[in-house]
Design an enzyme around this catalytic site. Structure first.
Site, PDB file in Angstrom:
ATOM      1  N   ASN A  13      82.777 -44.946 -46.182  1.00  0.00           N
ATOM      2  CA  ASN A  13      84.025 -45.250 -46.862  1.00  0.00           C
ATOM      3  C   ASN A  13      85.220 -44.612 -46.125  1.00  0.00           C
ATOM      4  O   ASN A  13      86.207 -45.288 -45.807  1.00  0.00           O
ATOM      5  CB  ASN A  13      83.884 -44.703 -48.294  1.00  0.00           C
ATOM      6  CG  ASN A  13      84.961 -45.142 -49.226  1.00  0.00           C
ATOM      7  OD1 ASN A  13      85.620 -44.316 -49.849  1.00  0.00           O
ATOM      8  ND2 ASN A  13      85.156 -46.439 -49.383  1.00  0.00           N
ATOM      9  N   PHE A  42      75.392 -46.474 -38.699  1.00  0.00           N
ATOM     10  CA  PHE A  42      73.980 -46.269 -39.045  1.00  0.00           C
ATOM     11  C   PHE A  42      73.473 -47.629 -39.540  1.00  0.00           C
ATOM     12  O   PHE A  42      73.836 -48.069 -40.625  1.00  0.00           O
ATOM     13  CB  PHE A  42      73.877 -45.191 -40.127  1.00  0.00           C
ATOM     14  CG  PHE A  42      72.477 -44.893 -40.571  1.00  0.00           C
ATOM     15  CD1 PHE A  42      71.602 -44.192 -39.750  1.00  0.00           C
ATOM     16  CD2 PHE A  42      72.037 -45.310 -41.823  1.00  0.00           C
ATOM     17  CE1 PHE A  42      70.306 -43.916 -40.168  1.00  0.00           C
ATOM     18  CE2 PHE A  42      70.747 -45.041 -42.243  1.00  0.00           C
ATOM     19  CZ  PHE A  42      69.886 -44.341 -41.414  1.00  0.00           C
ATOM     20  N   PHE A 113      73.975 -35.538 -42.638  1.00  0.00           N
ATOM     21  CA  PHE A 113      73.427 -36.292 -41.494  1.00  0.00           C
ATOM     22  C   PHE A 113      73.908 -35.778 -40.134  1.00  0.00           C
ATOM     23  O   PHE A 113      73.482 -36.277 -39.106  1.00  0.00           O
ATOM     24  CB  PHE A 113      73.792 -37.779 -41.628  1.00  0.00           C
ATOM     25  CG  PHE A 113      73.386 -38.378 -42.945  1.00  0.00           C
ATOM     26  CD1 PHE A 113      72.078 -38.275 -43.395  1.00  0.00           C
ATOM     27  CD2 PHE A 113      74.310 -39.047 -43.736  1.00  0.00           C
ATOM     28  CE1 PHE A 113      71.697 -38.822 -44.618  1.00  0.00           C
ATOM     29  CE2 PHE A 113      73.936 -39.593 -44.961  1.00  0.00           C
ATOM     30  CZ  PHE A 113      72.628 -39.487 -45.409  1.00  0.00           C
ATOM     31  N   LYS A 136      83.736 -33.082 -44.936  1.00  0.00           N
ATOM     32  CA  LYS A 136      84.072 -32.080 -45.943  1.00  0.00           C
ATOM     33  C   LYS A 136      82.796 -31.388 -46.400  1.00  0.00           C
ATOM     34  O   LYS A 136      82.010 -31.943 -47.164  1.00  0.00           O
ATOM     35  CB  LYS A 136      84.838 -32.710 -47.105  1.00  0.00           C
ATOM     36  CG  LYS A 136      86.253 -33.140 -46.675  1.00  0.00           C
ATOM     37  CD  LYS A 136      87.109 -33.651 -47.793  1.00  0.00           C
ATOM     38  CE  LYS A 136      88.526 -33.933 -47.292  1.00  0.00           C
ATOM     39  NZ  LYS A 136      89.375 -34.566 -48.295  1.00  0.00           N
ATOM     40  N   ALA A 169      89.834 -42.412 -49.777  1.00  0.00           N
ATOM     41  CA  ALA A 169      89.804 -43.424 -48.718  1.00  0.00           C
ATOM     42  C   ALA A 169      90.334 -44.781 -49.174  1.00  0.00           C
ATOM     43  O   ALA A 169      91.105 -45.433 -48.445  1.00  0.00           O
ATOM     44  CB  ALA A 169      88.382 -43.555 -48.189  1.00  0.00           C
ATOM     45  N   LYS A 271      86.760 -27.627 -52.444  1.00  0.00           N
ATOM     46  CA  LYS A 271      87.377 -28.414 -53.534  1.00  0.00           C
ATOM     47  C   LYS A 271      86.385 -29.391 -54.142  1.00  0.00           C
ATOM     48  O   LYS A 271      86.544 -29.798 -55.297  1.00  0.00           O
ATOM     49  CB  LYS A 271      88.651 -29.114 -53.051  1.00  0.00           C
ATOM     50  CG  LYS A 271      88.454 -30.202 -51.984  1.00  0.00           C
ATOM     51  CD  LYS A 271      88.099 -31.557 -52.522  1.00  0.00           C
ATOM     52  CE  LYS A 271      87.679 -32.510 -51.426  1.00  0.00           C
ATOM     53  NZ  LYS A 271      87.151 -33.778 -51.905  1.00  0.00           N
ATOM     54  N   ASN A 338      83.269 -37.121 -56.626  1.00  0.00           N
ATOM     55  CA  ASN A 338      82.582 -35.978 -57.246  1.00  0.00           C
ATOM     56  C   ASN A 338      83.035 -35.813 -58.697  1.00  0.00           C
ATOM     57  O   ASN A 338      82.224 -35.617 -59.599  1.00  0.00           O
ATOM     58  CB  ASN A 338      82.881 -34.693 -56.448  1.00  0.00           C
ATOM     59  CG  ASN A 338      82.129 -34.664 -55.143  1.00  0.00           C
ATOM     60  OD1 ASN A 338      80.929 -34.391 -55.115  1.00  0.00           O
ATOM     61  ND2 ASN A 338      82.810 -34.971 -54.050  1.00  0.00           N
TER      62      ASN A 338
HETATM   63  P1  NAD Z   1      80.046 -42.358 -47.495  1.00  0.00           P
HETATM   64  O1  NAD Z   1      80.067 -41.519 -48.734  1.00  0.00           O
HETATM   65  O2  NAD Z   1      80.629 -43.714 -47.565  1.00  0.00           O
HETATM   66  O3  NAD Z   1      78.537 -42.375 -46.995  1.00  0.00           O
HETATM   67  C1  NAD Z   1      77.892 -43.475 -46.529  1.00  0.00           C
HETATM   68  C2  NAD Z   1      77.672 -43.374 -45.034  1.00  0.00           C
HETATM   69  O4  NAD Z   1      76.506 -42.583 -44.754  1.00  0.00           O
HETATM   70  C3  NAD Z   1      77.418 -44.752 -44.443  1.00  0.00           C
HETATM   71  O5  NAD Z   1      78.146 -44.926 -43.247  1.00  0.00           O
HETATM   72  C4  NAD Z   1      75.934 -44.722 -44.163  1.00  0.00           C
HETATM   73  O6  NAD Z   1      75.567 -45.556 -43.091  1.00  0.00           O
HETATM   74  C5  NAD Z   1      75.749 -43.279 -43.785  1.00  0.00           C
HETATM   75  N1  NAD Z   1      74.353 -42.885 -43.797  1.00  0.00           N
HETATM   76  C6  NAD Z   1      73.419 -43.114 -44.757  1.00  0.00           C
HETATM   77  N2  NAD Z   1      72.226 -42.619 -44.358  1.00  0.00           N
HETATM   78  C7  NAD Z   1      72.414 -42.087 -43.129  1.00  0.00           C
HETATM   79  C8  NAD Z   1      71.579 -41.411 -42.204  1.00  0.00           C
HETATM   80  N3  NAD Z   1      70.298 -41.175 -42.467  1.00  0.00           N
HETATM   81  N4  NAD Z   1      72.117 -40.987 -41.036  1.00  0.00           N
HETATM   82  C9  NAD Z   1      73.414 -41.188 -40.768  1.00  0.00           C
HETATM   83  N5  NAD Z   1      74.273 -41.818 -41.597  1.00  0.00           N
HETATM   84  C10 NAD Z   1      73.765 -42.249 -42.769  1.00  0.00           C
HETATM   85  O7  NAD Z   1      80.763 -41.535 -46.308  1.00  0.00           O
HETATM   86  P2  NAD Z   1      82.315 -41.245 -46.122  1.00  0.00           P
HETATM   87  O8  NAD Z   1      83.092 -41.539 -47.368  1.00  0.00           O
HETATM   88  O9  NAD Z   1      82.743 -41.916 -44.870  1.00  0.00           O
HETATM   89  O10 NAD Z   1      82.361 -39.660 -45.963  1.00  0.00           O
HETATM   90  C11 NAD Z   1      82.261 -38.989 -44.733  1.00  0.00           C
HETATM   91  C12 NAD Z   1      82.896 -37.615 -44.893  1.00  0.00           C
HETATM   92  O11 NAD Z   1      84.283 -37.795 -45.192  1.00  0.00           O
HETATM   93  C13 NAD Z   1      82.326 -36.773 -46.034  1.00  0.00           C
HETATM   94  O12 NAD Z   1      82.188 -35.433 -45.617  1.00  0.00           O
HETATM   95  C14 NAD Z   1      83.371 -36.886 -47.131  1.00  0.00           C
HETATM   96  O13 NAD Z   1      83.451 -35.744 -47.961  1.00  0.00           O
HETATM   97  C15 NAD Z   1      84.642 -37.010 -46.327  1.00  0.00           C
HETATM   98  N6  NAD Z   1      85.753 -37.705 -47.017  1.00  0.00           N
HETATM   99  C16 NAD Z   1      85.545 -38.804 -47.778  1.00  0.00           C
HETATM  100  C17 NAD Z   1      86.623 -39.419 -48.389  1.00  0.00           C
HETATM  101  C18 NAD Z   1      86.476 -40.646 -49.253  1.00  0.00           C
HETATM  102  O14 NAD Z   1      87.393 -40.952 -50.038  1.00  0.00           O
HETATM  103  N7  NAD Z   1      85.400 -41.406 -49.104  1.00  0.00           N
HETATM  104  C19 NAD Z   1      87.913 -38.917 -48.195  1.00  0.00           C
HETATM  105  C20 NAD Z   1      88.087 -37.809 -47.395  1.00  0.00           C
HETATM  106  C21 NAD Z   1      86.998 -37.204 -46.813  1.00  0.00           C
HETATM  107  P1  13P Z   2      85.250 -37.461 -53.093  1.00  0.00           P
HETATM  108  O1  13P Z   2      84.211 -37.339 -52.014  1.00  0.00           O
HETATM  109  O2  13P Z   2      84.964 -36.607 -54.293  1.00  0.00           O
HETATM  110  O3  13P Z   2      85.558 -38.894 -53.444  1.00  0.00           O
HETATM  111  O4  13P Z   2      86.600 -36.867 -52.510  1.00  0.00           O
HETATM  112  C1  13P Z   2      87.308 -37.632 -51.608  1.00  0.00           C
HETATM  113  C2  13P Z   2      88.272 -36.751 -50.933  1.00  0.00           C
HETATM  114  O5  13P Z   2      87.890 -35.891 -50.174  1.00  0.00           O
HETATM  115  C3  13P Z   2      89.697 -36.950 -51.272  1.00  0.00           C
HETATM  116  O6  13P Z   2      90.515 -36.171 -50.460  1.00  0.00           O
END
Ligand code: NAD
Ligand code: 13P
Length: 417
Positions: A13, A42, A113, A136, A169, A271, A338
């Site tokens: 995401n 992936f 991962f 994060k 995101a 957080k 979360n």
């Molecule tokens: P996500 O929550 O969408 O997770 C899914 C991802 O994990 C997919 O790309 C999937 O292919 C991958 N995945 C699943 N199994 C896997 C494996 N075995 N090996 C490797 N990849 C695998 O991920 P995200 O939202 O992109 O989050 C990535 C980071 O960014 C996290 O640390 C999150 O806290 C941080 N983040 C997220 C947001 C948000 O709003 N989504 C915002 C800011 C920061």
């Molecule tokens: P969540 O993973 O709880 O959706 O938080 C997203 C985020 O980091 C917003 O800044």
């Protein structure tokens, strides 16, 4: 002069959203960056929903490779549905191929991962590459707690900074305005390079500074880093604050560049635990005052954690003034995953893990594992009572305490002037 090739390691995401931002900027700054951006995916099979504009009668419900779908329709139909990605994002199922020859690596995947990913690319990347971690979480091992940016950097023998902020995101993918914080504190050898003529005002005399004798990089605890870094070759544009600013800043995504890697990384990791607590009290029906109390206590514990374990470099202002601190805490406790999953878990009387599986379509929570990991670290040092909210969240997740216990568990928290 050479250009920087950029790879996004991850395509969830947030990974897909950051890929969109970066690909818009490589297109807009073709003198500095190669236009095409590699995005490691992936690989998995997906089916395209009937109501999607990409639904094809001739394919129907037959599974298709996610990389193929992204490259054909320019949409990550599973993790960022409904958002058109720039066509210069190249989805690549081969991790090693995706990172090959890239001088900028952006790590953006759920923290559970990252170990496996680093093991696969060690020794297969450019030695002078630089990275940014958007992950994060914190890395907890027997040796203690470390930042993912530094853990990745040490593992790959490159320098890695951190990006974190109030960044849900889906809002950013829809180009709604937000801010972020990028901490990048590279070794002196990178800083010492003269600015290229491109970034200078006309008529300004260019001074070429020699790298200082002590090129030793210092880590987020102020210690000399064991990692021996390779300087960025002079034919590349400098990988400095200006470069990363131009790679990430968009009219709808405002970037602040700082040097406090520990503060930015810890803000994003801790957080998530506080957001679970906010979800718990909201799910219990206690309203906004309880949520604000949880956020206040959580912020205090975040600052305390930073000061106690990264006191040599961390700035309190990063927690209280930057997007990576208080702003991320507020947004995560308002609409983050979360928060939402914890709230629903309490409302339905099921576990947070169950809600995650039912509701998130493969997206991953970071708060549950971070709560456990931080708790193991604190417990091993007999410090769990000093962090009552972080400790309470883990106890609730493990079924050892209930949401009703939160007020008494955190009531000893004193406000120190
Ligand atoms: P996500 O929550 O969408 O997770 C899914 C991802 O994990 C997919 O790309 C999937 O292919 C991958 N995945 C699943 N199994 C896997 C494996 N075995 N090996 C490797 N990849 C695998 O991920 P995200 O939202 O992109 O989050 C990535 C980071 O960014 C996290 O640390 C999150 O806290 C941080 N983040 C997220 C947001 C948000 O709003 N989504 C915002 C800011 C920061
Ligand atoms: P969540 O993973 O709880 O959706 O938080 C997203 C985020 O980091 C917003 O800044």
């Amino acid at each position: 002069e050479k250009k920087h090739k950029v790879t996004i390691v991850g395509s969830g995401n947030w990974g897909s959203t950051i890929a969109k931002i970066v690909a818009e900027n490589t297109r807009a700054n073709k003198d500095v960056f190669e236009e095409d951006v590699q995005m490691w995916v992936f690989e998995e099979d997906v089916t395209i929903a009937k109501d999607s504009k990409h639904y094809d009668e001739s394919i129907g419900d037959a599974p298709q490779k996610l990389t193929h779908v992204i490259n054909k329709y320019h949409e990550n139909v599973k993790y960022l549905p409904g958002i058109t990605l720039p066509s210069n994002i190249i989805a690549n199922p081969s991790l090693v191929d995706a990172v090959q020859d890239s001088s900028i690596l952006i790590f953006n995947l759920p923290h559970q991962f990252i170990r496996n990913v680093c093991n696969q690319i060690r020794g297969k990347i450019l030695p002078f590459a630089r990275g940014i971690s958007c992950i994060k979480g914190v890395n907890v091992s027997d040796d203690g707690v470390s930042l993912f940016s530094e853990w990745i950097g040490d593992g790959l023998s490159i320098y890695v900074g951190a990006l974190s902020g109030a960044n849900i995101a889906s809002e950013i993918a829809a180009e709604k305005w937000s801010e972020t914080t990028i901490a990048y504190d590279p070794p002196p050898m990178d800083n010492s390079r003269a600015p290229t003529p491109r970034s200078q005002s006309p008529g300004l005399t260019m001074t070429v500074t020699e790298p200082p004798a002590d090129m030793q990089h210092r880590d987020a605890r102020g210690r000399k880093s064991k990692t021996k870094l390779t300087p960025v070759p002079a034919e590349y544009p400098p990988l400095d604050h200006a470069c990363f600013h131009s790679l990430f800043h968009r009219p709808y995504f405002h970037v602040e560049m700082v040097s406090d890697v520990a503060g930015v990384s810890l803000g994003g990791a801790l957080k998530n635990i506080v957001a679970l607590a906010a979800g718990f009290v909201d799910g219990r029906g206690w309203g906004d005052n309880a949520k604000a109390a949880v956020m206040r206590i959580g912020l205090m514990e975040m600052v305390k954690f930073g000061k106690e374990f990264f006191g040599e470099t961390v700035h309190t202002a990063t927690f209280t003034e930057s997007s990576a601190g208080v702003a991320d805490l507020i947004t995560s406790c308002s609409g983050g995953r979360n928060f939402r999953c914890a709230r629903k878990a309490v409302e339905k009387g099921i576990t947070v893990d169950e809600v995650e599986k039912q509701d998130l379509n493969g997206q991953k929570l970071q708060g549950t594992s971070t709560a456990f990991e931080v708790n193991s670290f604190l417990t091993a040092r007999g410090l769990e009572k000093d962090y009552p909210l972080l400790t309470a969240v883990n106890a609730i997740l493990l079924g050892k305490a209930s949401v009703d216990d939160i007020p008494s568990l955190v009531s000893d928290t004193e406000r120190k002037q």
